[in-house]
Design a protein around this motif. Sequence first.
Motif, short mmCIF file in Angstrom:
data_model
loop_
_atom_site.label_atom_id
_atom_site.label_comp_id
_atom_site.label_asym_id
_atom_site.label_seq_id
_atom_site.Cartn_x
_atom_site.Cartn_y
_atom_site.Cartn_z
N VAL A 11 44.59 -6.97 12.07
CA VAL A 11 43.58 -5.92 11.94
C VAL A 11 44.10 -4.82 11.01
N ASP A 12 43.37 -4.59 9.92
CA ASP A 12 43.69 -3.50 8.98
C ASP A 12 42.71 -2.37 9.26
N THR A 13 43.21 -1.28 9.84
CA THR A 13 42.33 -0.17 10.21
C THR A 13 42.20 0.88 9.11
N ALA A 14 42.76 0.63 7.94
CA ALA A 14 42.65 1.53 6.79
C ALA A 14 43.23 2.90 7.06
N GLY A 70 42.11 -10.12 25.22
CA GLY A 70 43.14 -11.16 25.22
C GLY A 70 43.61 -11.65 23.89
N ALA A 71 43.07 -11.13 22.80
CA ALA A 71 43.52 -11.59 21.48
C ALA A 71 44.94 -11.09 21.21
N GLU A 72 45.69 -11.89 20.48
CA GLU A 72 46.99 -11.44 19.98
C GLU A 72 46.73 -10.66 18.70
N VAL A 73 47.06 -9.39 18.70
CA VAL A 73 46.69 -8.52 17.59
C VAL A 73 47.92 -8.03 16.83
N ILE A 74 47.86 -8.19 15.53
CA ILE A 74 48.87 -7.64 14.63
C ILE A 74 48.19 -6.55 13.82
N THR A 75 48.70 -5.33 13.91
CA THR A 75 48.05 -4.22 13.22
C THR A 75 48.66 -3.98 11.85
N GLY A 119 39.91 -0.14 17.33
CA GLY A 119 39.77 -1.50 16.80
C GLY A 119 40.73 -2.48 17.43
N PRO A 120 42.04 -2.26 17.28
CA PRO A 120 43.00 -3.16 17.93
C PRO A 120 42.85 -3.17 19.45
N GLY A 121 42.55 -2.00 20.03
CA GLY A 121 42.45 -1.90 21.48
C GLY A 121 41.35 -2.78 22.05
#
Length: 458
Positions: A189-192, A208-213, A200-202
């Motif tokens: 996730v690119d939150t700019a 349950g998604a694995e999130v890379i910010t 967004g990531p939260g």
Amino acid sequence: MAPDSRARLFGTDGVRGRANEDLTAELALDLSVAAAHILGESGALARNPVALVGRDPRASGEFLESAVVAGLASAGVDVVRLGVVPTPGVAWLVKHLGADLGVMLSASHNPMPDNGIKFFARGGHKLDDALEDAIERRMGESWQRPTGAGVGRITDNTAPVEQYVAHLVASLGEDETDAISLAGLKVVVDTANGAAFRTGPGALEVQGAEVITLHSDPDGLNINHECGSTHPESLQAAVVEHGADLGLAFDGDADRCLAVDADGSMVDGDQIMAILALAMKEAGTLAHDTVVATVMSNLGFLNAMREHGITVLQAKVGDRYVLSEMRRGGYSLGGEQSGHLIHARYATTGDGVLTGLHLAARMVATGKSLAELASVMTKLPQVLVNVPGVDKARSTSDAVLNEAVASITAELGSSGRVLLRPSGTEQLVRVMVEAETPERAQGVADNLAAVVRTRLAL
């Protein structure tokens, strides 16, 4: 401070300009006072009005927020400061909390030195042109100032933002408890460095998604800088590097979302809308089997929707024009190629985080990759050429130019199209051409741009 009578203050999405140069504290204060008065006269405000004010992380948002809050409170409006929150979060909370007015300080995808002011009326909807014009006319006029207990009160409360996140998650099911799980999905996730750096990531992590910010550390100066939906290159690389299933790119205020598939290829707003339209038709939730797009939507999107029995209505560019058409006909999905998608059941404006969640959920529900889902439409090569320094007012009336457009349209036939569109904010004309090959599209666009340059010369 009265607005310049020679130019409309409001653009296609609120008032926008270079902060502290075009968009000053004085202008923000006067604009807020005028908005409070006009909305009150229109019946949009209650007797004891309450306004919600949010902003993106831009440094200039700090002083502009103070000016807006001062203007509202001086006009007798109670103000709740939400802090840093996505634009659609302010819109939804205005409706959810029954507030009378919402204000968002953001210049969306524009560079950091810019900023903007967006207003939402009761119900969370953007203002129509007539209300905006009335606000402009009211600015600078004398008015009766409340005193004593009549002035507005100001409080800080960021807790409602959590309600907004819960709402986003709940949209994936009948309620928050049965929302579809995103477990097993790896998402970058690119939150700019923008307003959705937490929400967004939260929202994805909650399900349950694995999130890379990526670009999720705003400092007030780095918003949209070589990142987000306008600069997705680093996101494309990160998706491939991490072996992710999906990449999501938001803009500074998170009202738009673009995506990246596992191979690092971009998936734009037209493709995302095609995916979600088919999902909604399958579920029986696509009202009247119709989507609302804009005149800039790719011909490939129009062709794909027609093949699947879905009607496409085309509005002017701008998500508020898309929403206006949606409200007029009772339609449930609309959007733009840029990634502004409106889900009428859950939002009153484009919402990038909401779009990203539903796109991820569709991947889980079908077991298909994003590339497979996006293959439902074939994008025609599209070229956009801006022609500055011309009289855009004559772009639809010049006979020679109209003849050139008609000739090219006939020549392209069903394999392409051409569109001339005067800019809403600049003195230029945009020439958009779609054709069967990039070379053909570029050649046609360049030739037509030359005609525009000659015929509309100042």
